[in-house]
Design a protein around this motif. Structure first.
Motif, PDB file in Angstrom:
ATOM      1  N   ALA A  85       0.842  -1.204   0.000  1.00  0.00           N
ATOM      2  CA  ALA A  85       0.000   0.000   0.000  1.00  0.00           C
ATOM      3  C   ALA A  85       0.872   1.247   0.000  1.00  0.00           C
ATOM      4  O   ALA A  85       0.592   2.224  -0.720  1.00  0.00           O
ATOM      5  N   ARG A  90      -3.180  -0.093  -5.307  1.00  0.00           N
ATOM      6  CA  ARG A  90      -4.538   0.298  -4.938  1.00  0.00           C
ATOM      7  C   ARG A  90      -5.541  -0.715  -5.477  1.00  0.00           C
ATOM      8  O   ARG A  90      -5.217  -1.526  -6.356  1.00  0.00           O
ATOM      9  N   GLN A 201      -9.359   0.133   2.204  1.00  0.00           N
ATOM     10  CA  GLN A 201      -8.452  -0.142   1.086  1.00  0.00           C
ATOM     11  C   GLN A 201      -9.151  -0.878  -0.049  1.00  0.00           C
ATOM     12  O   GLN A 201      -8.834  -0.676  -1.219  1.00  0.00           O
TER      13      GLN A 201
END
Length: 612
Positions: A85, A90, A201
């Motif tokens: 990350a 992504r 996320q």
């Protein structure tokens, strides 16, 4: 066309035939386990986290002398996710993963899906043009590469521009030199937090979204990247748990490469769903197989037909082993029979399908040699239609529609995508290439507007509706349970010095599943065939299963009037010098070259004489 008839003739000489109701009940049990829908905010990562909470202290992975618990793998995946990350991965990004079977593969894979990334599995044997193709067609924005695969990238020219993240391999005898701008991850992962990555996320990622890209061979050209959604991956485990009758006490054996669909889907998803353990083998080993089974108490093993043949031909004999179930594909009736006679009765779940398939078959009745049964046509989207193997066209009726095969007839297996009757349908998720996806769809099959996925496989079925795999359509042949494109092999070898023409095709080998690759080579005038140079070229550019097992040195090429190479006569003559009247060479991996044909050489290599 009566698809709903359940009238079945009786069977004799094969033991009791399960009733339609019994077989259908088993299939219904599998289907009942599936409750997922494409729009749910539920992914592979959620399944992992749930099972880590439920079975945190239970073994998930055995590798060599180490044991990794569910909690360990989940924490390791969190570390990878936190590290990647920070490095810009992504949700929705495609990240290539090139790594051999080892625990770090699972950590990297699971860590990426925790971020909502799409993971493209890269064959650990490819380099050069095939590697560039794999990275380009998947649209990879990152690549995580095991140190053991580093040389494949360094030997490849014109790599796509993307960051190369290196995962060190402590098992290497010697560290290869680093010639590319590698960015090591080992220390960063070891120092990262084991807590889950920041909330959000993977917000927006749904069950129906793609999670994997797995390469599968096409009929021509380079392999295609098949799309695998979270839904398909999760459903695989949901369906196989009742099929295998798996529990958390089971131990699965994984010796096939994880970049392959079978190991990454059916074994991993089933074990994870059941809370079971996996014994991970870096590479398949005949000599270590039974000792692994006994040491870890393995109960379920995944196979391809060649694995079983290798084991039968080896001297090793287990004592009282724990193996109760085998699941896989490519097991001939002869090898199946020899297997249970030598190693004892067990469930053999022989199946048929492919990575990109929207349909499949599985033999839940232990019927010798069969890859599955269809008890009722209105309960499946699978169909078998008549196909002319000479013209490579489907046989259609006077209205222009395909016709269903009768028992004993060989046809192509199809999977229903769109149909307006009360029959199950399944989406075809296709490939990263829209053109390649469309090429696998057959339209107006039984009525205007319907659509079916084309398998490219020829099958037949008996009076009891048990199905049997026959062969691949066209130039693609199957060897060691891998589909091999003759065009891809020819493209890889067409610059052999002094060669005029090259024709690649598959030939039958008595007692072996599928077909072995054979090359018919015509040398330029004044040039001689060099068996060592040709072997070196195949070793450099092709995986072992795709390399020609036989070479025929011909005086001239057999071509049509439109300059297309003929294959039928070559296949009929096989690797028999008496039939073809030309020199034949055999691939000898021990000597690292092709050697002249002789009966003694055939026997040494464990090959039978060719029978037309």
């Amino acid at each position: 066309m009566n698809l709903d008839s359940d009238l079945m003739p009786s069977r004799t000489g094969h033991g009791p035939l399960p009733s339609l109701a019994e077989t259908q009940a088993r299939l219904d049990e599998r289907a009942a386990a599936v409750t997922l829908t494409p729009d749910l905010p539920y992914t592979l990562a959620d399944r992992l986290e749930e099972q880590a909470e439920r079975y945190g202290d239970r073994p998930f992975l055995y590798y060599q002398a180490d044991c990794y618990r569910y909690g360990d793998i989940n924490a390791w995946a969190n570390q990878v996710a936190n590290v990647m990350a920070v490095r810009g991965v992504r949700a929705g990004d495609v990240c290539a993963l090139a790594m051999e079977n080892r625990p770090a593969f699972y950590a990297a894979w699971f860590g990426l899906v925790k971020l909502g990334a799409v993971v493209a599995f890269i064959n650990t044997q490819i380099r050069g043009v095939p590697l560039v193709h794999a990275l380009s067609t998947t649209g990879a924005a990152h690549a995580i590469v095991g140190e053991e695969c580093m040389e494949n990238f360094q030997a490849t020219e014109e790599l796509p521009s993307l960051p190369l993240w290196l995962v060190e391999d402590d098992e290497l005898a010697a560290r290869p030199p680093r010639e590319l701008p590698w960015q090591p991850l080992g220390e960063a992962i070891a120092a990262a937090e084991v807590t889950p990555p920041p909330a959000g996320q993977r917000d927006g990622v749904r069950t129906g979204d793609r999670t994997l890209l797995i390469f599968t061979s096409g009929t021509t050209g380079l392999p295609k990247a098949a799309i695998y959604s979270h839904l398909r991956w999760l459903t695989s485990g949901d369906v196989m748990v009742p099929t295998v009758r798996a529990t958390k006490e089971d131990v699965f054996y994984c010796c096939l490469p994880l970049y392959h669909g079978a190991a990454a889907t059916s074994v991993t998803s089933t074990a994870l769903k059941a809370g079971a353990a996996i014994v991970l083998r870096r590479k398949f080993s005949v000599s270590a197989f039974w000792s692994d089974i006994e040491r870890h108490g393995v109960t379920v093993c995944q196979y391809i037909g060649e694995i079983c043949r290798y084991l039968l031909n080896h001297d090793s004999q287990p004592g009282k082993h724990s193996l109760r179930c085998m699941l896989g594909a490519g097991l001939s009736a002869e090898i199946w029979q020899r297997w249970v006679e030598r190693f004892g009765e067990m469930r053999i779940l022989e199946g048929w399908g492919s990575t990109e398939a929207n349909t499949s078959l599985i033999n839940v009745d232990n019927r010798l040699g069969s890859c599955g049964r269809v008890p009722a046509w209105n309960r499946t989207n699978f169909r078998l239609v008549r196909f002319d193997v000479e013209t490579e066209r489907h046989l259609r009726d006077e209205e222009g529609f395909c016709t269903l095969c009768e028992p004993g007839e060989v046809g192509e297996g199809l999977g229903m995508i769109q149909y307006d009757e009360n029959t199950p349908v399944a989406p075809f998720e296709g490939y990263t290439s829209a053109e390649a996806t469309e090429q696998k769809i057959l339209r107006n099959v039984f009525r205007h507007g319907d659509a079916f996925w084309r398998s490219g496989d020829l099958l037949r079925y008996d009076e009891d509706r048990y199905f049997y795999f026959v062969d691949r359509i066209g130039d693609t042949f199957r060897w060691k349970s891998e589909n091999v494109s003759t065009q891809e092999v020819a493209n890889a070898l067409d610059d052999l010095p002094g060669m005029e023409s090259l024709n690649i095709y598959g030939v039958t080998v008595p007692g072996f599943e599928g077909r072995a690759g054979m090359a018919a080579i015509v040398m330029q005038q004044g040039q001689a065939f060099d068996p060592e140079a040709f072997y070196a070229l195949t070793a450099e550019r092709l995986p072992g299963y795709a390399a020609p097992q036989f070479v025929r040195v011909s005086a001239s090429a057999d071509m049509t009037s439109t300059f297309k190479l003929r294959k039928v006569d070559l296949q009929r003559q096989g690797y028999c010098p008496e039939l073809c009247g030309e020199p034949i060479y055999l691939r000898d991996d021990a000597e690292g070259r092709y050697v002249p044909w002789s009966e003694a050489r055939l026997e040494k290599l464990g090959l039978p004489a060719f029978r037309p």
